[in-house]
Design a protein around this motif. Structure first.
Motif, short mmCIF file in Angstrom:
data_model
loop_
_atom_site.label_atom_id
_atom_site.label_comp_id
_atom_site.label_asym_id
_atom_site.label_seq_id
_atom_site.Cartn_x
_atom_site.Cartn_y
_atom_site.Cartn_z
N GLN A 48 0.81 -1.22 0.00
CA GLN A 48 0.00 0.00 0.00
C GLN A 48 0.85 1.27 0.00
OE1 GLN A 48 -3.41 0.24 2.45
NE2 GLN A 48 -3.64 2.43 2.10
N PHE A 49 1.91 1.30 0.83
CA PHE A 49 2.71 2.53 0.90
C PHE A 49 4.01 2.43 0.08
CE2 PHE A 49 0.45 2.67 5.14
CZ PHE A 49 -0.40 3.71 4.81
N ALA A 50 4.14 1.37 -0.75
CA ALA A 50 5.33 1.16 -1.59
C ALA A 50 6.62 1.38 -0.80
CB ALA A 50 5.28 2.09 -2.81
N LEU A 51 6.82 0.55 0.22
CA LEU A 51 7.93 0.77 1.15
C LEU A 51 9.24 0.15 0.69
CD1 LEU A 51 6.13 0.11 4.59
CD2 LEU A 51 6.39 2.26 3.36
N SER A 52 10.33 0.88 0.96
CA SER A 52 11.67 0.31 0.72
C SER A 52 12.01 -0.59 1.91
CB SER A 52 12.69 1.45 0.66
OG SER A 52 12.68 2.11 1.92
N ASP A 53 13.17 -1.32 1.81
CA ASP A 53 13.56 -2.22 2.90
C ASP A 53 13.69 -1.48 4.23
OD1 ASP A 53 13.57 -4.37 1.30
OD2 ASP A 53 15.76 -4.52 1.08
N SER A 54 14.30 -0.29 4.19
CA SER A 54 14.51 0.37 5.48
C SER A 54 13.20 0.92 6.05
CB SER A 54 15.59 1.45 5.40
OG SER A 54 15.41 2.19 4.24
#
Ligand code: BGC
Length: 461
Positions: A48-54
């Motif tokens: 949903q929030f297109a998150l990166s690994d960090s």
């Protein structure tokens, strides 16, 4: 006999301490639920929030930073407000944090309110076992305190059940939102429970302390508890005592157990199991979350098996067998990632090695960290010393959770789990040389050995 005393004694039932412990242990359910639920929710939050690994690390880890802050403050807060009142306040913080994180419109809002939920978890993880230990009859103290670890594992399973129920719709808001139910139960339940007699005593309210003791334990047991309580009052100088040289062997146990319980990787499985299972060939979020549910149930069952063994077999045999078993299972799990075997076999073996790992953890480091930290600390510093142990445990927990996605990127799953496997073997060496056997040894004896300058390995029998 005063009117209060006679009414207190007429309210007493031998089951009452168990009822009190069961209600306070709902805090353990919240601990397990709110830390475990993210494992399934993160799959959908990430999309949903297109998150990166960090950012994934931040969404998962914010609860842990909050828990660290909560645990660090909890010893002071529980002395100031009292254990019962603090648990009531904590349940309100749980409710607020849960509702707002379920309605989060950005990853920052989510992380912020999960931090608040974490703050409540940190306070509860210290205060609930403390409250239970202060109302428990002496002969049931170990078992009732361990009930908290059992509640944690049940909370984790409940979180997985909720994750499974919403996996097909991907409704992560409902996954998080279910946390309001145990929080409301804790709030209502704690309102009806008595204040800790020991806290009342420390506050100088001796008559009320005596009355609550009679209500909880009955008249004759209450008299004994009251005289024991009268012998303990040094809390104010506790930090100074912790720094004394003769305290070092106890700190070796407190810090070492807090470190190894977290750095042997338990929460990479508890928080990231669906992600891990997807890597091993469980396609689709539902299959992965279902496999995770299996892991959670094994965790509860193995904890139930372990609880009576802690006092029968002793702490060292369980810790030795557990750490070796964890090392072997994780080693196998790591090797599986280097092989290009058929997918079906890989899946089964990966699942089995994680089952083996969870059984070994649940029968050793899981309950024993919580049991042994207060055991090796002298009575006068048990409060602040346990607070230090719990806060360190959350600090190590947060560090592992933050680093895990990054380690996966750098070292791949094979290298990452190899590190946790090696740390499990290091834990075996640590236990072998430094952990005492405290089974059946009185707390007074442990304290006198500590003061006499014994090494940590020799603090028990
Ligand atoms: C640990 C938690 C862990 C849980 C798993 C507890 O003793 O402190 O970090 O998630 O066990 O059962």
């Amino acid at each position: 006999m005063t009117i209060e005393q006679s009414s207190a004694s007429s309210q007493h039932s031998s089951m009452y301490p168990f009822v009190i412990a069961a209600i306070a242990a709902v805090a353990g359910i919240l601990f397990g639920f709110d830390t475990g639920v993210i494992s399934g929710a993160i799959l959908f939050i990430k999309t949903q929030f297109a998150l990166s690994d960090s950012l994934v690390g931040m969404a998962v880890g914010s609860v842990l930073v909050g828990a660290l802050l909560g645990a660090a403050l909890s010893s002071r807060c529980s002395d100031y407000w009292g254990r019962r009142n603090l648990l009531v306040i904590t349940s309100i913080i749980f409710l607020i944090g849960t509702v707002f994180s379920a309605f989060a419109t950005s990853v920052w809002m989510l992380a912020g309110f999960r931090l608040i939920v974490g703050f409540a978890i940190g306070i509860a993880s210290y205060t609930a076992p403390l409250y239970i230990s202060e109302i428990a009859p002496v002969q049931w103290r170990g078992a009732l305190v361990s009930l908290n670890q059992l509640a944690i594992t049940i909370g984790i399973v409940l979180s997985y059940v909720v994750d499974v129920s919403y996996a097909s719709s991907g409704n992560w808001r409902m996954m998080l939102g279910w946390g309001v139910l145990p929080a409301a139960i804790l709030f209502i339940g704690m309102m009806f429970l008595p204040k800790s007699p020991r806290w009342l005593f420390l506050k100088g309210e001796e008559d009320q302390a005596r009355e609550n003791l009679i209500r909880i334990h009955g008249r004759s047991a209450a008299a004994k508890e009251f005289s024991e309580m009268s012998g303990v009052q040094e809390e104010k100088k506790a930090w100074g005592v912790l720094r004394k040289e003769w305290m070092r062997p106890a700190l070796v146990v407190v810090i070492g157990l807090a470190f190894f319980q977290q750095w042997t990787g338990i929460n990479t499985i508890i928080y990231y199991a669906p992600t891990i299972f997807q890597m091993t060939g469980f396609h689709g979020p539902t299959a992965a979350i279902l496999a995770t549910l299996g892991i959670g149930i094994v965790n509860v069952l193995a904890t139930i098996v372990a609880l009576p063994l802690i006092d029968r077999w002793g702490r060292r045999p369980l810790l030795i067998m557990g750490s070796i078993g964890m090392g072997i299972s994780l080693g196998l799990f790591s090797i599986l990632f280097t092989m290009h075997s058929a997918e079906g076999a890989m899946r089964v073996l990966a699942f089995l090695s994680l089952v083996g790992y969870i059984i070994c953890f649940a029968m050793s480091l899981g309950p024993l960290m919580w049991v042994m930290i207060p055991e090796v600390l002298p009575l006068s510093v048990r409060g602040v010393g346990s607070g230090l142990g719990v806060a360190l445990s959350w600090a190590f927990n947060a560090l592992v959770a933050f680093m895990f996605p990054i380690l996966l990127g750098l070292l791949h799953p094979a290298g990452t789990f190899l590190i946790f496997s090696l740390l499990s073997f290091a834990c075996f060496v640590y236990v072998w040389f430094l952990i005492p056997e405290t089974k059946g040894v009185s707390l007074e004896k442990i304290e006198s050995r500590l003061r006499a300058g014994y090494k940590s390995r020799d603090l028990g029998c």
